[in-house]
Write a protein that holds these residues in place. Structure first.
Motif, mmCIF file in Angstrom:
data_model
loop_
_atom_site.group_PDB
_atom_site.id
_atom_site.type_symbol
_atom_site.label_atom_id
_atom_site.label_comp_id
_atom_site.label_asym_id
_atom_site.label_seq_id
_atom_site.Cartn_x
_atom_site.Cartn_y
_atom_site.Cartn_z
ATOM 1 N N ARG A 48 -18.898 119.848 53.160
ATOM 2 C CA ARG A 48 -17.633 119.123 53.016
ATOM 3 C C ARG A 48 -17.281 118.960 51.539
ATOM 4 O O ARG A 48 -16.116 119.067 51.146
ATOM 5 N N GLU A 49 -18.276 118.720 50.711
ATOM 6 C CA GLU A 49 -18.030 118.604 49.278
ATOM 7 C C GLU A 49 -17.657 119.962 48.682
ATOM 8 O O GLU A 49 -16.816 120.047 47.783
ATOM 9 N N PHE A 55 -28.171 117.561 55.836
ATOM 10 C CA PHE A 55 -27.914 117.477 54.399
ATOM 11 C C PHE A 55 -26.801 118.445 53.997
ATOM 12 O O PHE A 55 -25.867 118.092 53.272
ATOM 13 N N TYR A 56 -26.910 119.684 54.472
ATOM 14 C CA TYR A 56 -25.932 120.698 54.079
ATOM 15 C C TYR A 56 -24.580 120.487 54.752
ATOM 16 O O TYR A 56 -23.563 120.988 54.251
ATOM 17 N N GLU A 57 -24.534 119.762 55.847
ATOM 18 C CA GLU A 57 -23.242 119.420 56.446
ATOM 19 C C GLU A 57 -22.426 118.603 55.462
ATOM 20 O O GLU A 57 -21.229 118.841 55.262
ATOM 21 N N ARG A 58 -23.079 117.632 54.829
ATOM 22 C CA ARG A 58 -22.386 116.826 53.802
ATOM 23 C C ARG A 58 -22.046 117.696 52.591
ATOM 24 O O ARG A 58 -20.956 117.590 52.015
#
Length: 488
Positions: free
Chosen positions: A470-471, A464-467
Protein backbone atom coordinates in the motif's frame (compact mmCIF):
# COMPACT_ATOMS: atom_id res chain seq x y z
CA UNK A 1 11.81 -34.80 -30.07
CA UNK A 2 11.62 -31.11 -30.93
CA UNK A 3 14.34 -28.48 -30.92
CA UNK A 4 12.96 -25.39 -29.16
CA UNK A 5 14.83 -22.13 -29.74
CA UNK A 6 14.38 -18.97 -27.67
CA UNK A 7 16.06 -15.93 -29.25
CA UNK A 8 16.27 -13.64 -26.24
CA UNK A 9 17.49 -10.07 -25.97
CA UNK A 10 20.84 -11.05 -24.51
CA UNK A 11 21.02 -14.85 -24.92
CA UNK A 12 19.91 -17.33 -27.59
CA UNK A 13 19.12 -20.81 -26.28
CA UNK A 14 18.23 -24.07 -27.96
CA UNK A 15 16.96 -27.20 -26.19
CA UNK A 16 16.24 -30.74 -27.30
CA UNK A 17 12.83 -31.36 -25.72
CA UNK A 18 10.96 -34.59 -25.16
CA UNK A 19 7.21 -35.05 -24.95
CA UNK A 20 7.38 -35.01 -21.15
CA UNK A 21 8.66 -31.42 -21.27
CA UNK A 22 12.19 -32.22 -20.15
CA UNK A 23 15.28 -31.01 -21.98
CA UNK A 24 17.87 -33.62 -22.93
CA UNK A 25 20.43 -30.93 -23.71
CA UNK A 26 20.56 -27.13 -23.92
CA UNK A 27 23.10 -24.85 -25.57
CA UNK A 28 23.26 -21.06 -25.38
CA UNK A 29 25.13 -18.15 -26.93
CA UNK A 30 25.28 -14.51 -25.86
CA UNK A 31 23.77 -11.90 -28.17
CA UNK A 32 25.15 -8.42 -28.72
CA UNK A 33 23.24 -5.22 -28.04
CA UNK A 34 24.60 -2.17 -29.84
CA UNK A 35 24.14 1.24 -28.19
CA UNK A 36 25.23 3.96 -30.62
CA UNK A 37 23.93 6.74 -28.35
CA UNK A 38 20.87 8.92 -28.16
CA UNK A 39 18.85 6.22 -26.45
CA UNK A 40 19.25 3.90 -29.43
CA UNK A 41 19.54 0.16 -28.80
CA UNK A 42 20.03 -2.05 -31.85
CA UNK A 43 20.83 -5.59 -32.93
CA UNK A 44 22.49 -6.95 -36.05
CA UNK A 45 20.16 -9.49 -37.66
CA UNK A 46 23.08 -11.43 -39.14
CA UNK A 47 24.62 -11.76 -35.66
CA UNK A 48 21.29 -12.95 -34.26
CA UNK A 49 20.86 -15.52 -37.06
CA UNK A 50 24.42 -16.73 -36.46
CA UNK A 51 23.63 -17.22 -32.76
CA UNK A 52 20.64 -19.41 -33.69
CA UNK A 53 22.71 -21.46 -36.12
CA UNK A 54 25.42 -21.88 -33.46
CA UNK A 55 23.14 -23.28 -30.76
CA UNK A 56 20.99 -25.40 -33.08
CA UNK A 57 24.04 -27.05 -34.64
CA UNK A 58 25.19 -28.17 -31.21
CA UNK A 59 21.79 -29.49 -30.22
CA UNK A 60 21.49 -31.35 -33.53
CA UNK A 61 24.86 -32.98 -32.87
CA UNK A 62 23.71 -34.02 -29.39
CA UNK A 63 20.48 -35.46 -30.81
CA UNK A 64 22.41 -37.49 -33.36
CA UNK A 65 24.76 -38.81 -30.70
CA UNK A 66 21.79 -39.85 -28.55
CA UNK A 67 20.04 -41.46 -31.52
CA UNK A 68 17.06 -39.10 -31.26
CA UNK A 69 14.93 -37.99 -34.21
CA UNK A 70 14.04 -34.30 -34.54
CA UNK A 71 10.38 -33.81 -35.52
CA UNK A 72 10.34 -30.03 -35.82
CA UNK A 73 12.14 -26.77 -35.12
CA UNK A 74 10.10 -24.54 -32.80
CA UNK A 75 11.02 -20.85 -32.62
CA UNK A 76 10.22 -18.18 -30.08
CA UNK A 77 12.04 -15.01 -29.04
CA UNK A 78 11.88 -11.41 -27.97
CA UNK A 79 8.90 -9.33 -29.05
CA UNK A 80 8.33 -5.67 -29.89
CA UNK A 81 11.01 -3.50 -31.49
CA UNK A 82 11.23 -3.17 -35.27
CA UNK A 83 13.05 -5.60 -37.58
CA UNK A 84 12.95 -4.14 -41.11
CA UNK A 85 13.83 -6.54 -43.93
CA UNK A 86 13.80 -6.66 -47.70
CA UNK A 87 12.17 -9.35 -49.87
CA UNK A 88 15.16 -11.66 -49.38
CA UNK A 89 15.13 -11.33 -45.60
CA UNK A 90 18.16 -9.07 -45.34
CA UNK A 91 18.02 -6.38 -42.68
CA UNK A 92 17.38 -2.82 -43.80
CA UNK A 93 19.68 -1.24 -41.23
CA UNK A 94 20.13 -2.68 -37.77
CA UNK A 95 17.06 -3.99 -35.99
CA UNK A 96 15.62 -1.58 -33.43
CA UNK A 97 15.38 -3.31 -30.06
CA UNK A 98 12.35 -3.11 -27.78
CA UNK A 99 14.76 -1.33 -25.39
CA UNK A 100 15.23 1.52 -27.90
CA UNK A 101 14.21 4.98 -26.69
CA UNK A 102 14.61 7.10 -29.85
CA UNK A 103 10.83 7.37 -30.29
CA UNK A 104 10.16 8.64 -26.76
CA UNK A 105 9.45 12.17 -28.01
CA UNK A 106 7.00 10.92 -30.65
CA UNK A 107 5.22 8.83 -28.06
CA UNK A 108 5.00 11.75 -25.66
CA UNK A 109 3.41 13.84 -28.42
CA UNK A 110 0.91 11.04 -29.04
CA UNK A 111 0.10 10.91 -25.33
CA UNK A 112 -0.57 14.64 -25.27
CA UNK A 113 -2.55 14.71 -28.53
CA UNK A 114 -4.75 11.73 -27.69
CA UNK A 115 -3.33 9.41 -30.36
CA UNK A 116 -2.12 6.94 -27.77
CA UNK A 117 -5.53 6.77 -26.15
CA UNK A 118 -7.22 6.35 -29.56
CA UNK A 119 -5.01 3.41 -30.49
CA UNK A 120 -5.66 1.82 -27.11
CA UNK A 121 -9.40 2.16 -27.66
CA UNK A 122 -9.14 0.22 -30.93
CA UNK A 123 -6.62 -2.50 -30.00
CA UNK A 124 -6.06 -2.44 -26.23
CA UNK A 125 -2.36 -1.88 -26.87
CA UNK A 126 -0.51 0.51 -24.61
CA UNK A 127 2.45 1.67 -26.67
CA UNK A 128 5.90 2.46 -25.31
CA UNK A 129 8.97 3.92 -27.08
CA UNK A 130 10.28 0.50 -28.14
CA UNK A 131 7.04 -0.71 -29.74
CA UNK A 132 6.53 -0.81 -33.48
CA UNK A 133 4.07 2.09 -33.71
CA UNK A 134 6.26 4.93 -32.44
CA UNK A 135 9.38 3.39 -34.00
CA UNK A 136 7.73 3.31 -37.42
CA UNK A 137 6.56 6.89 -36.97
CA UNK A 138 10.07 7.97 -35.95
CA UNK A 139 11.61 6.38 -39.05
CA UNK A 140 8.88 7.80 -41.29
CA UNK A 141 9.89 11.27 -40.12
CA UNK A 142 13.66 10.92 -39.81
CA UNK A 143 14.68 8.02 -42.10
CA UNK A 144 11.89 7.57 -44.66
CA UNK A 145 14.30 5.93 -47.11
CA UNK A 146 14.60 2.91 -44.80
CA UNK A 147 10.87 2.33 -44.96
CA UNK A 148 10.90 2.75 -48.73
CA UNK A 149 13.62 0.09 -49.06
CA UNK A 150 11.89 -2.36 -46.73
CA UNK A 151 9.44 -5.08 -47.74
CA UNK A 152 8.38 -6.00 -44.23
CA UNK A 153 8.39 -4.40 -40.78
CA UNK A 154 8.35 -7.32 -38.40
CA UNK A 155 9.86 -8.79 -35.28
CA UNK A 156 12.68 -11.05 -34.20
CA UNK A 157 10.95 -14.42 -34.60
CA UNK A 158 9.55 -13.77 -38.07
CA UNK A 159 12.94 -12.39 -39.14
CA UNK A 160 14.48 -15.78 -38.30
CA UNK A 161 11.60 -17.59 -40.01
CA UNK A 162 12.14 -15.60 -43.20
CA UNK A 163 15.83 -16.48 -43.23
CA UNK A 164 15.18 -20.18 -42.59
CA UNK A 165 12.08 -20.75 -44.74
CA UNK A 166 11.80 -17.81 -47.14
CA UNK A 167 8.31 -17.04 -45.82
CA UNK A 168 7.19 -13.51 -44.92
CA UNK A 169 4.84 -14.02 -42.00
CA UNK A 170 4.19 -13.00 -38.41
CA UNK A 171 2.68 -14.74 -35.41
CA UNK A 172 -0.52 -13.13 -34.14
CA UNK A 173 1.03 -12.67 -30.69
CA UNK A 174 3.78 -10.46 -32.15
CA UNK A 175 1.33 -8.62 -34.39
CA UNK A 176 -0.91 -7.86 -31.40
CA UNK A 177 1.09 -4.76 -30.46
CA UNK A 178 0.00 -2.21 -31.45
CA UNK A 179 -2.17 -2.52 -34.57
CA UNK A 180 -4.07 -5.82 -34.23
CA UNK A 181 -7.72 -6.17 -33.36
CA UNK A 182 -6.92 -9.23 -31.25
CA UNK A 183 -10.30 -11.05 -31.23
CA UNK A 184 -10.55 -10.69 -35.02
CA UNK A 185 -6.82 -11.37 -35.57
CA UNK A 186 -6.87 -8.59 -38.16
CA UNK A 187 -5.17 -5.19 -38.31
CA UNK A 188 -7.12 -2.13 -37.25
CA UNK A 189 -7.15 0.45 -40.04
CA UNK A 190 -8.34 3.00 -37.47
CA UNK A 191 -5.25 2.45 -35.31
CA UNK A 192 -2.94 2.78 -38.30
CA UNK A 193 -4.64 6.00 -39.40
CA UNK A 194 -4.46 7.41 -35.87
CA UNK A 195 -0.69 6.93 -35.93
CA UNK A 196 -0.37 8.47 -39.39
CA UNK A 197 0.95 5.16 -40.72
CA UNK A 198 -1.82 4.05 -43.08
CA UNK A 199 0.50 4.37 -46.11
CA UNK A 200 2.91 1.88 -44.50
CA UNK A 201 0.29 -0.85 -44.11
CA UNK A 202 2.09 -2.76 -46.88
CA UNK A 203 4.95 -3.47 -44.45
CA UNK A 204 2.78 -5.51 -42.08
CA UNK A 205 2.67 -9.22 -42.83
CA UNK A 206 -0.65 -10.96 -42.35
CA UNK A 207 -0.76 -13.02 -39.13
CA UNK A 208 -0.32 -16.73 -39.73
CA UNK A 209 -3.37 -18.94 -39.04
CA UNK A 210 -3.35 -21.02 -35.87
CA UNK A 211 -1.42 -24.24 -36.37
CA UNK A 212 0.57 -22.94 -39.34
CA UNK A 213 3.84 -24.79 -40.02
CA UNK A 214 6.58 -23.79 -42.43
CA UNK A 215 9.20 -25.85 -44.25
CA UNK A 216 12.92 -25.49 -43.54
CA UNK A 217 14.73 -24.33 -46.68
CA UNK A 218 17.65 -26.19 -48.19
CA UNK A 219 20.36 -23.60 -47.42
CA UNK A 220 19.28 -23.20 -43.80
CA UNK A 221 18.93 -26.96 -43.42
CA UNK A 222 22.50 -27.47 -44.56
CA UNK A 223 23.76 -24.83 -42.09
CA UNK A 224 21.79 -26.26 -39.19
CA UNK A 225 22.43 -29.93 -39.92
CA UNK A 226 18.71 -30.69 -40.25
CA UNK A 227 16.76 -32.18 -43.17
CA UNK A 228 15.30 -29.82 -45.76
CA UNK A 229 11.55 -29.54 -45.42
CA UNK A 230 11.57 -30.12 -41.64
CA UNK A 231 8.47 -28.48 -40.07
CA UNK A 232 9.20 -25.07 -38.54
CA UNK A 233 6.84 -23.55 -35.98
CA UNK A 234 7.02 -19.78 -35.52
CA UNK A 235 5.84 -18.45 -32.19
CA UNK A 236 4.25 -17.37 -30.04
CA UNK A 237 6.89 -14.84 -28.98
CA UNK A 238 8.67 -15.22 -25.67
CA UNK A 239 6.12 -13.82 -23.20
CA UNK A 240 3.19 -16.07 -24.20
CA UNK A 241 5.60 -18.94 -24.86
CA UNK A 242 6.83 -18.63 -21.27
CA UNK A 243 3.26 -18.56 -19.97
CA UNK A 244 2.29 -21.84 -21.61
CA UNK A 245 5.69 -23.42 -21.09
CA UNK A 246 5.55 -22.74 -17.34
CA UNK A 247 2.13 -24.34 -16.87
CA UNK A 248 -0.46 -21.58 -17.29
CA UNK A 249 -3.63 -23.34 -18.37
CA UNK A 250 -6.73 -22.09 -16.56
CA UNK A 251 -8.40 -18.71 -16.99
CA UNK A 252 -7.08 -16.42 -14.24
CA UNK A 253 -3.71 -18.19 -14.00
CA UNK A 254 -0.65 -15.98 -14.27
CA UNK A 255 2.88 -16.15 -15.52
CA UNK A 256 5.63 -14.04 -13.96
CA UNK A 257 8.79 -13.80 -16.05
CA UNK A 258 11.55 -12.45 -13.81
CA UNK A 259 13.95 -11.65 -16.62
CA UNK A 260 15.27 -8.59 -18.43
CA UNK A 261 11.62 -7.62 -18.72
CA UNK A 262 9.36 -8.21 -15.73
CA UNK A 263 6.72 -10.01 -17.77
CA UNK A 264 3.39 -10.20 -15.94
CA UNK A 265 0.51 -11.88 -17.77
CA UNK A 266 -2.83 -13.47 -16.99
CA UNK A 267 -4.82 -15.90 -19.17
CA UNK A 268 -8.28 -14.55 -20.04
CA UNK A 269 -11.26 -15.81 -22.02
CA UNK A 270 -12.31 -12.36 -23.21
CA UNK A 271 -10.78 -9.09 -24.34
CA UNK A 272 -12.05 -6.15 -22.36
CA UNK A 273 -10.75 -2.70 -23.24
CA UNK A 274 -11.79 -0.26 -20.57
CA UNK A 275 -13.04 2.99 -22.14
CA UNK A 276 -10.77 5.83 -21.09
CA UNK A 277 -8.49 3.45 -19.16
CA UNK A 278 -4.75 3.98 -18.81
CA UNK A 279 -3.25 2.87 -22.16
CA UNK A 280 -0.84 0.38 -20.62
CA UNK A 281 0.06 -3.22 -21.29
CA UNK A 282 -1.42 -5.20 -24.12
CA UNK A 283 -3.80 -7.95 -25.13
CA UNK A 284 -2.16 -10.82 -26.99
CA UNK A 285 -3.63 -13.36 -29.34
CA UNK A 286 -2.53 -16.90 -28.42
CA UNK A 287 -2.32 -20.23 -30.24
CA UNK A 288 -5.48 -21.30 -28.39
CA UNK A 289 -8.98 -20.43 -29.62
CA UNK A 290 -10.90 -18.03 -27.35
CA UNK A 291 -7.92 -17.56 -25.04
CA UNK A 292 -6.02 -14.32 -24.69
CA UNK A 293 -3.25 -13.02 -22.51
CA UNK A 294 -3.61 -9.73 -20.67
CA UNK A 295 0.01 -8.68 -20.41
CA UNK A 296 1.61 -6.04 -18.23
CA UNK A 297 5.31 -6.14 -19.14
CA UNK A 298 7.24 -3.78 -16.87
CA UNK A 299 10.29 -2.45 -18.68
CA UNK A 300 12.96 -3.67 -16.27
CA UNK A 301 13.20 -6.81 -14.15
CA UNK A 302 16.55 -8.44 -13.38
CA UNK A 303 18.38 -5.46 -14.89
CA UNK A 304 17.39 -3.57 -11.72
CA UNK A 305 19.15 -6.21 -9.67
CA UNK A 306 22.24 -6.16 -11.89
CA UNK A 307 22.45 -2.38 -11.55
CA UNK A 308 22.15 -2.25 -7.77
CA UNK A 309 24.57 -5.16 -7.29
CA UNK A 310 27.13 -3.44 -9.49
CA UNK A 311 26.58 -0.14 -7.69
CA UNK A 312 27.31 -1.66 -4.29
CA UNK A 313 30.28 -3.69 -5.55
CA UNK A 314 28.74 -7.16 -5.71
CA UNK A 315 27.51 -9.58 -8.35
CA UNK A 316 24.64 -12.03 -8.68
CA UNK A 317 26.64 -14.73 -6.93
CA UNK A 318 26.29 -12.71 -3.72
CA UNK A 319 22.50 -12.29 -3.95
CA UNK A 320 21.44 -15.02 -1.53
CA UNK A 321 23.76 -13.88 1.26
CA UNK A 322 22.87 -10.22 0.73
CA UNK A 323 19.13 -10.86 0.92
CA UNK A 324 19.61 -13.07 3.96
CA UNK A 325 21.66 -10.28 5.55
CA UNK A 326 18.83 -7.72 5.53
CA UNK A 327 15.50 -8.10 7.29
CA UNK A 328 12.20 -7.64 5.45
CA UNK A 329 11.64 -3.92 4.96
CA UNK A 330 15.36 -3.42 4.21
CA UNK A 331 16.13 -1.42 7.32
CA UNK A 332 13.58 1.24 6.43
CA UNK A 333 14.87 1.67 2.86
CA UNK A 334 12.35 1.52 0.02
CA UNK A 335 12.76 1.85 -3.73
CA UNK A 336 11.00 2.35 -7.04
CA UNK A 337 12.34 0.14 -9.80
CA UNK A 338 11.74 2.30 -12.89
CA UNK A 339 15.35 2.35 -14.12
CA UNK A 340 14.80 1.98 -17.86
CA UNK A 341 15.95 4.88 -20.03
CA UNK A 342 12.63 4.50 -21.85
CA UNK A 343 10.60 4.99 -18.66
CA UNK A 344 7.76 2.60 -17.87
CA UNK A 345 5.08 0.87 -19.93
CA UNK A 346 3.07 -1.13 -17.36
CA UNK A 347 0.83 -0.88 -15.45
CA UNK A 348 1.09 2.76 -16.56
CA UNK A 349 2.92 4.41 -19.45
CA UNK A 350 5.35 7.21 -18.72
CA UNK A 351 8.52 7.76 -20.76
CA UNK A 352 9.85 9.97 -17.95
CA UNK A 353 9.42 7.41 -15.14
CA UNK A 354 12.51 7.09 -12.99
CA UNK A 355 13.62 4.98 -10.05
CA UNK A 356 14.48 6.10 -6.54
CA UNK A 357 15.64 5.06 -3.09
CA UNK A 358 14.16 6.61 0.04
CA UNK A 359 14.83 6.12 3.72
CA UNK A 360 18.62 6.01 3.37
CA UNK A 361 20.78 6.73 6.41
CA UNK A 362 24.36 6.26 7.56
CA UNK A 363 23.25 2.91 8.96
CA UNK A 364 21.99 1.65 5.59
CA UNK A 365 23.97 -1.38 4.40
CA UNK A 366 24.68 -2.69 0.94
CA UNK A 367 22.40 -5.60 1.75
CA UNK A 368 19.60 -3.15 2.57
CA UNK A 369 20.01 -1.48 -0.84
CA UNK A 370 19.81 -4.83 -2.63
CA UNK A 371 16.81 -6.03 -0.62
CA UNK A 372 14.97 -2.75 -1.12
CA UNK A 373 15.30 -3.08 -4.90
CA UNK A 374 14.26 -6.76 -4.85
CA UNK A 375 11.20 -5.86 -2.79
CA UNK A 376 10.38 -3.01 -5.19
CA UNK A 377 10.47 -5.37 -8.18
CA UNK A 378 8.18 -7.77 -6.31
CA UNK A 379 5.76 -4.92 -5.55
CA UNK A 380 5.83 -3.99 -9.26
CA UNK A 381 5.00 -7.62 -10.12
CA UNK A 382 1.97 -7.60 -7.84
CA UNK A 383 0.83 -4.23 -9.21
CA UNK A 384 0.98 -5.54 -12.76
CA UNK A 385 -0.54 -8.96 -12.08
CA UNK A 386 -3.48 -7.53 -10.18
CA UNK A 387 -4.07 -4.99 -12.93
CA UNK A 388 -4.04 -7.86 -15.46
CA UNK A 389 -6.76 -9.74 -13.55
CA UNK A 390 -4.94 -12.38 -11.48
CA UNK A 391 -7.32 -14.81 -9.74
CA UNK A 392 -5.54 -18.18 -10.01
CA UNK A 393 -2.10 -19.71 -9.69
CA UNK A 394 1.18 -17.92 -10.41
CA UNK A 395 3.98 -19.65 -12.31
CA UNK A 396 7.39 -17.95 -12.25
CA UNK A 397 10.38 -18.32 -14.53
CA UNK A 398 13.42 -16.37 -15.67
CA UNK A 399 16.77 -15.72 -14.06
CA UNK A 400 15.31 -14.13 -10.95
CA UNK A 401 13.30 -17.25 -10.14
CA UNK A 402 16.54 -19.18 -9.59
CA UNK A 403 17.10 -17.29 -6.33
CA UNK A 404 15.47 -18.99 -3.35
CA UNK A 405 15.54 -15.78 -1.30
CA UNK A 406 14.07 -13.58 -4.04
CA UNK A 407 11.45 -16.20 -4.93
CA UNK A 408 10.36 -16.14 -1.29
CA UNK A 409 10.01 -12.35 -1.42
CA UNK A 410 7.80 -12.65 -4.52
CA UNK A 411 5.59 -15.28 -2.84
CA UNK A 412 5.30 -13.18 0.33
CA UNK A 413 4.51 -9.96 -1.56
CA UNK A 414 1.92 -11.73 -3.74
CA UNK A 415 0.49 -13.53 -0.73
CA UNK A 416 0.08 -16.71 -2.75
CA UNK A 417 2.22 -19.73 -3.74
CA UNK A 418 4.80 -19.28 -6.47
CA UNK A 419 5.22 -22.27 -8.82
CA UNK A 420 8.66 -22.49 -10.44
CA UNK A 421 9.21 -25.07 -13.23
CA UNK A 422 12.19 -27.37 -12.85
CA UNK A 423 13.07 -26.75 -16.50
CA UNK A 424 14.38 -23.20 -16.84
CA UNK A 425 13.91 -22.92 -20.61
CA UNK A 426 10.16 -22.41 -20.45
CA UNK A 427 10.09 -20.21 -23.54
CA UNK A 428 11.47 -23.03 -25.66
CA UNK A 429 9.04 -25.40 -23.90
CA UNK A 430 6.10 -23.18 -24.84
CA UNK A 431 7.27 -23.02 -28.45
CA UNK A 432 7.66 -26.81 -28.55
CA UNK A 433 4.21 -27.30 -27.01
CA UNK A 434 2.76 -25.14 -29.79
CA UNK A 435 4.68 -27.09 -32.43
CA UNK A 436 3.34 -30.42 -31.18
CA UNK A 437 -0.18 -28.97 -31.27
CA UNK A 438 0.41 -27.93 -34.87
CA UNK A 439 1.70 -31.40 -35.72
CA UNK A 440 -1.53 -32.85 -34.34
CA UNK A 441 0.30 -34.53 -31.46
CA UNK A 442 -0.55 -32.43 -28.36
CA UNK A 443 1.39 -33.12 -25.17
CA UNK A 444 0.00 -33.83 -21.70
CA UNK A 445 -0.23 -30.28 -20.31
CA UNK A 446 -0.99 -31.43 -16.77
CA UNK A 447 2.16 -33.52 -16.75
CA UNK A 448 4.21 -30.54 -17.90
CA UNK A 449 2.66 -28.24 -15.29
CA UNK A 450 3.35 -30.71 -12.47
CA UNK A 451 7.11 -30.58 -12.99
CA UNK A 452 7.77 -27.57 -10.76
CA UNK A 453 8.63 -26.59 -7.18
CA UNK A 454 6.31 -24.49 -5.04
CA UNK A 455 7.34 -21.58 -2.82
CA UNK A 456 4.72 -21.02 -0.12
CA UNK A 457 4.20 -17.51 1.32
CA UNK A 458 5.03 -16.94 4.98
CA UNK A 459 1.87 -15.55 6.68
CA UNK A 460 3.74 -13.04 8.86
CA UNK A 461 5.81 -11.81 5.94
CA UNK A 462 2.71 -11.59 3.72
CA UNK A 463 0.99 -9.37 6.30
CA UNK A 464 4.08 -7.15 6.53
CA UNK A 465 4.32 -6.80 2.76
CA UNK A 466 0.60 -6.07 2.46
CA UNK A 467 1.25 -2.84 4.34
CA UNK A 468 4.41 -2.25 2.31
CA UNK A 469 2.53 -2.70 -0.94
CA UNK A 470 0.00 0.00 0.00
CA UNK A 471 2.89 2.35 0.74
CA UNK A 472 4.51 1.39 -2.57
CA UNK A 473 1.38 2.43 -4.48
CA UNK A 474 1.24 5.71 -2.56
CA UNK A 475 4.92 6.38 -3.31
CA UNK A 476 4.25 6.07 -7.06
CA UNK A 477 1.44 8.62 -6.78
CA UNK A 478 3.79 10.98 -4.94
CA UNK A 479 6.63 10.50 -7.42
CA UNK A 480 4.82 10.78 -10.76
CA UNK A 481 4.30 14.56 -10.75
CA UNK A 482 8.07 15.02 -10.33
CA UNK A 483 9.15 12.93 -13.30
CA UNK A 484 8.13 15.55 -15.84
CA UNK A 485 5.64 15.00 -18.61
CA UNK A 486 3.65 12.56 -16.50
CA UNK A 487 -0.03 12.04 -17.03
CA UNK A 488 -2.53 11.17 -14.36
Amino acid sequence: MIIGVDVGTSVTKASLLGRDGSALVTHSKRSALHRPGGGRVEQDLDEVVDSVVHVVQRVVAAAAQAGETVEALALTGQGDGLWLRDEAGHSVGNALSWLDARAATALQEWAESGVQQEVYAHTGAGMFPGSAGPLLAHLAEHEPDRLERAAVAGYCVDAIVQRFTGEITVDASDASLPFLDVPRRAYSDEALRACGLAEHRRLLAEPAPRGQLFALGGKAAAELGLPAGLPVSAGPFDLPACAFGSGVGAVGDASLVIGTTLGCQVLRDDVHIEPGGEPAGMWLATPLADRYLRVMPAMVGTANLDWVLSTVGHDVGDLESLLAGSERGAGGVSALSFLSTSGERAPFVDAKARGQFTGLSLETTRADMVRAMCEAVAYAARHNLETAGLTGQVAACGGGARSAEWSQIFADVLGRPLHVPHEEGVGARGAAMTAWDSLGEPVDRQQWAAARRTVEPDPAAAAFYERGYREYLASIDRARPHWGGATA
